[in-house]
Design a protein around this motif. Structure first.
Motif, PDB file in Angstrom:
ATOM      1  N   SER A 180     -49.829  82.135  52.597  1.00 47.29           N
ATOM      2  CA  SER A 180     -51.117  81.913  51.926  1.00 47.29           C
ATOM      3  C   SER A 180     -52.004  83.150  52.021  1.00 47.29           C
ATOM      4  O   SER A 180     -52.662  83.534  51.049  1.00 47.29           O
ATOM      5  N   LEU A 181     -52.028  83.780  53.191  1.00 50.13           N
ATOM      6  CA  LEU A 181     -52.843  84.984  53.357  1.00 50.13           C
ATOM      7  C   LEU A 181     -52.306  86.138  52.518  1.00 50.13           C
ATOM      8  O   LEU A 181     -53.083  86.912  51.943  1.00 50.13           O
ATOM      9  N   ALA A 182     -50.974  86.246  52.436  1.00 56.04           N
ATOM     10  CA  ALA A 182     -50.385  87.297  51.600  1.00 56.04           C
ATOM     11  C   ALA A 182     -50.741  87.088  50.138  1.00 56.04           C
ATOM     12  O   ALA A 182     -51.038  88.049  49.409  1.00 56.04           O
ATOM     13  N   SER A 183     -50.734  85.816  49.699  1.00 53.10           N
ATOM     14  CA  SER A 183     -51.120  85.510  48.322  1.00 53.10           C
ATOM     15  C   SER A 183     -52.590  85.837  48.087  1.00 53.10           C
ATOM     16  O   SER A 183     -52.964  86.412  47.050  1.00 53.10           O
ATOM     17  N   ALA A 184     -53.454  85.505  49.076  1.00 53.61           N
ATOM     18  CA  ALA A 184     -54.883  85.802  48.946  1.00 53.61           C
ATOM     19  C   ALA A 184     -55.132  87.298  48.911  1.00 53.61           C
ATOM     20  O   ALA A 184     -56.047  87.778  48.228  1.00 53.61           O
TER      21      ALA A 184
END
Length: 317
Positions: free
Chosen positions: A79-83
């Protein structure tokens, strides 16, 4: 701090983090640079609280709850990589959050692995200390049926099958060429206790039994119930064409802890059997053909290392 204490500490950490995510999602989102994802953060908070309660609900934390934390960490990282891709305005805070979650992931994975190891070892023995019988339907009992993936490795050794079989059948010889094995202790003609190197400096222990033994031709084994890594396999000794020694053929099946997730973590730390066994086979070939394992240290070839660090490290150990 022992593994149980660490697991309980991570449980309290998860509850604290989960409460913050549940009660103040906007502040958490602002702190890590993912504004506008408050609902998702609340969901993550509920997951953290659930895993924390699971770890604290018994005197001895169950490894399943720790593996659930590892799975949650993987979701957090994704999720953080996507953000990070979506939010180019302030990537510094997101990168900092990714580094923090990655650190917690390593700690969670290490604790989960060690709890699985300890849990499997304790289940493997009854109150009298004797090894329990194999459970029906286990992977090991299905070995002869042909179901499930296998990994097959082979090498030709310029020695007669009788000599190789005799060396291999003495299971306490195996650590001499299997770099990942620390010890094999034989308890009787069929049963033995194995200790191997695991990821991140951990040890993995299990009990095994010989399920088939044809002198000079075949040895088959399986791990007993409770093993952290359920495994089974065969080693065959076949005459090479033209009388050029013996083909040693290993067929292996194994189920790492936590299934595919555990396999990914194991490969990440370089302890996967498909990487170890080809090196081990080269080591036994050298040992039986020359009487020693060839090492690269001190050679005057002008190149102190090969192109493979892991291969060099294995030969130098």
């Amino acid at each position: 701090m022992n593994d149980q204490q660490l697991a309980r500490g991570l449980g309290w950490f998860g509850i604290g983090l989960g409460l913050a995510e549940l009660l103040a999602p906007r502040k958490v989102a602002d702190a890590i640079g993912v504004d506008g994802h408050e609902d998702l953060i609340r969901t993550f908070g509920l997951r953290e609280i659930a895993s924390g309660i699971g770890l604290l609900s018994s005197r001895d934390p169950h490894p399943g709850w720790m593996w659930s934390r590892v799975a949650g960490d993987a979701v957090d990282l994704a999720s953080l990589a996507s953000a990070l891709k979506e939010n180019a305005d302030d990537p510094r805070r997101i990168r900092t959050a990714i580094a923090a979650v990655a650190g917690v992931t390593v700690l969670d994975a290490l604790c989960a692995y060690r709890l699985s190891q300890a849990n499997g070892h304790h289940r493997n023995r009854d109150r009298s200390g004797r090894v329990s019988a194999a459970r029906p339907g286990s992977m090991a009992e299905q070995w002869q049926g042909g179901d499930g993936p296998r990994k097959v490795f082979a090498i030709t050794i310029d020695r007669p099958a009788e000599e190789i079989y005799r060396f291999w059948r003495n299971l306490e010889n195996l650590p001499k060429f299997m770099h990942h094995l620390k010890s094999v202790t034989v308890s009787d003609d069929r049963h033995s206790h194995w200790v191997a190197k695991g990821p991140v400096g951990t040890d993995v222990e299990w009990d095994a039994e010989i399920i088939a033994d044809t002198p000079n031709e075949l040895i088959a084994w399986r791990s007993l119930p409770g093993a952290t890594v359920d495994n089974a396999g065969t080693v065959r000794f076949e005459s090479a064409p033209g009388g050029r020694g013996t083909v040693v053929r290993i067929a292996l099946k194994y189920d790492p802890p936590a299934g595919a997730l555990g396999a990914t973590i194991t490969k990440l730390f370089g302890e996967a059997p498909e990487k170890q066994i080809p090196v081990d086979l080269r080591r036994i070939k050298q040992l039986l053909e020359t009487g020693e394992v060839t090492r690269t240290e001190g050679q005057s070839s002008g190149r102190s290392r090969s192109t493979s660090r892991k291969f060099d490290d294995a030969l130098r150990t």
